[in-house]
Design an enzyme around this catalytic site. Structure first.
Site, PDB file in Angstrom:
ATOM      1  CE  LYS A   1      -9.364  -6.105 -10.912  1.00 42.62           C
ATOM      2  NZ  LYS A   1     -10.623  -5.406 -10.569  1.00 42.62           N
TER       3      LYS A   1
ATOM      4  CD  GLU B   1     -11.292  -3.522  -7.254  1.00 44.35           C
ATOM      5  OE1 GLU B   1     -12.427  -3.928  -6.916  1.00 44.35           O
ATOM      6  OE2 GLU B   1     -10.823  -3.692  -8.397  1.00 44.35           O
TER       7      GLU B   1
ATOM      8  CB  CYS C   1     -11.531  -7.134  -7.355  1.00 42.40           C
ATOM      9  SG  CYS C   1     -13.318  -7.410  -7.421  1.00 42.40           S
TER      10      CYS C   1
HETATM   11  N1  CDV Z   1     -13.933  -5.053  -9.273  1.00 39.58           N
HETATM   12  C1  CDV Z   1     -14.012  -6.263  -9.862  1.00 39.58           C
HETATM   13  O1  CDV Z   1     -13.019  -6.792 -10.355  1.00 39.58           O
HETATM   14  N2  CDV Z   1     -15.237  -6.817  -9.883  1.00 39.58           N
HETATM   15  C2  CDV Z   1     -15.526  -8.070 -10.545  1.00 39.58           C
HETATM   16  C3  CDV Z   1     -16.952  -8.087 -11.016  1.00 39.58           C
HETATM   17  C4  CDV Z   1     -17.155  -7.196 -12.157  1.00 39.58           C
HETATM   18  C5  CDV Z   1     -17.383  -9.482 -11.439  1.00 39.58           C
HETATM   19  C6  CDV Z   1     -15.273  -9.263  -9.644  1.00 39.58           C
HETATM   20  O2  CDV Z   1     -14.664 -10.236 -10.106  1.00 39.58           O
HETATM   21  O3  CDV Z   1     -15.748  -9.281  -8.514  1.00 39.58           O
END
Ligand code: CDV
Length: 331
Positions: A133, A48, A183
């Site tokens: 996202k 990401e 993510c």
């Molecule tokens: N970049 C992200 O989406 N990070 C989140 C953190 C903040 C928990 C994740 O779900 O890994």
């Protein structure tokens, strides 16, 4: 039966510091593509926001002041070497980046819009698919209680492209069903199932996950951070009978530690490759898509066993609604 398999790679990136120019990051990424190709990879997944530091940890009062972290065209002069490497090496890739576009919003007004975006690129260097996202973690305003900010809700709008899947040639295969998430999406079974309902065979996803829970909402043991990441990806693959190539940005970036542990997971939910460093690293595995058949034709044969009539709360409400207390006459 034709053997349908693809060698995929996670191109894990070590930290990219705030002062590090894109050109340096891109050169590192091209080297990772070359290393992946030398190990037989036909598809390479980057993390990401792979081109810069994970800037949502930095608070800027004016959002426009963050624009230097955003891409306004893809490819650009600075990212073109990635596309050239894809063509030269004959590998497809997945890239996460911050996207700034002039685009009409729901009211029809064209204005600058910012998204946390990922693309799939073919070995010929064509953009096959874009994803923005959906599950943006964190907060929109500076939070004085936090040691490190997580301002994704400040810098990005919620993605407006859904969770698309494309069937496209990759490696020697005439068609693979490819999807993406970014993510935090990996923690949401709804995201996996929307991909699963399109027959996804390979999910590419990148992440930037701090080793410490910075929300200060309660204690979370360090080892559970990696466990929850892997648990989510392994469950998503098992329950949707697909592979995932899940790539981290890792190491200490702007003084903040991100865990690595990039993994490749098969449709049984097993980890078949895992990164061992918190730096630039390539891991590879062969995805034999015949493995998707077992789940799809037995326990997760969606057409046979799903009961959408019982799932209305999934799309009809956001927060949990608790039932009344049993026996309470006022309820
Ligand atoms: N970049 C992200 O989406 N990070 C989140 C953190 C903040 C928990 C994740 O779900 O890994």
């Amino acid at each position: 039966m034709n053997h349908r398999s693809l060698i995929v790679a996670c191109a894990q990136l070590g930290p990219i510091q705030r002062a590090e120019p894109r050109a340096v990051a891109v050169a590192r990424m091209v080297r990772l593509m070359e290393r992946a190709r030398a190990r037989g990879a036909e598809f390479v997944a980057f993390p990401e926001l792979a081109l810069t530091t994970f800037f949502p940890r930095h608070y800027l009062e004016r959002i426009e002041d963050a624009d230097a972290w955003f891409e306004t065209s893809m490819p650009s002069d600075e990212t073109a070497p990635l596309f050239a490497a894809a063509r030269r090496l004959g590998v497809g890739f997945h890239l996460g980046y911050a996207e700034r576009v002039i685009e009409a919003d729901a009211t029809g007004r064209a204005r600058p819009r910012r998204f946390n975006t990922a693309i799939l690129v073919s070995p010929a260097g064509d953009i096959l698919l874009k994803y923005r996202k959906v599950h943006l973690p964190g907060h929109a305003e500076y939070d004085p209680r936090r040691n490190v900010q997580h301002l994704e809700k400040r810098y990005f709008e919620v993605g407006n492209l859904g969770f698309p899947v494309i069937r496209a040639p990759m490696g020697a295969l005439p068609g693979v069903n490819l999807g993406m998430m970014i993510c935090n999406d990996r923690r949401w079974p709804e995201a996996w199932r929307v991909l699963g309902l399109q027959g996804v065979e390979l999910v590419a996803l990148g992440y930037n996950t701090p080793s410490l829970n910075q929300e200060a909402g309660g204690f979370e043991a360090h080892h559970l951070r990696v466990f929850h990441s892997h648990l989510s990806i392994q469950a998503g693959c098992y329950q949707n009978a697909c592979f995932a190539v899940a790539t981290a940005k890792a190491g200490t970036e702007d003084g903040c530690e991100l865990f690595g542990h990039s993994i490749i997971v098969n449709p049984q939910g097993e980890i078949i490759a895992q990164a061992g460093t918190w730096d630039d690293e390539v891991i590879t595995a062969e995805c034999d898509f015949a493995m998707c058949t077992l789940g799809r034709t037995t326990i997760f044969d969606f057409a046979k066993h799903r009961r959408p009539e019982a799932y209305a709360p999934i799309t009809g409400q956001v927060g949990a609604v608790e039932p009344p207390v049993w026996g309470d006459p006022g309820a």
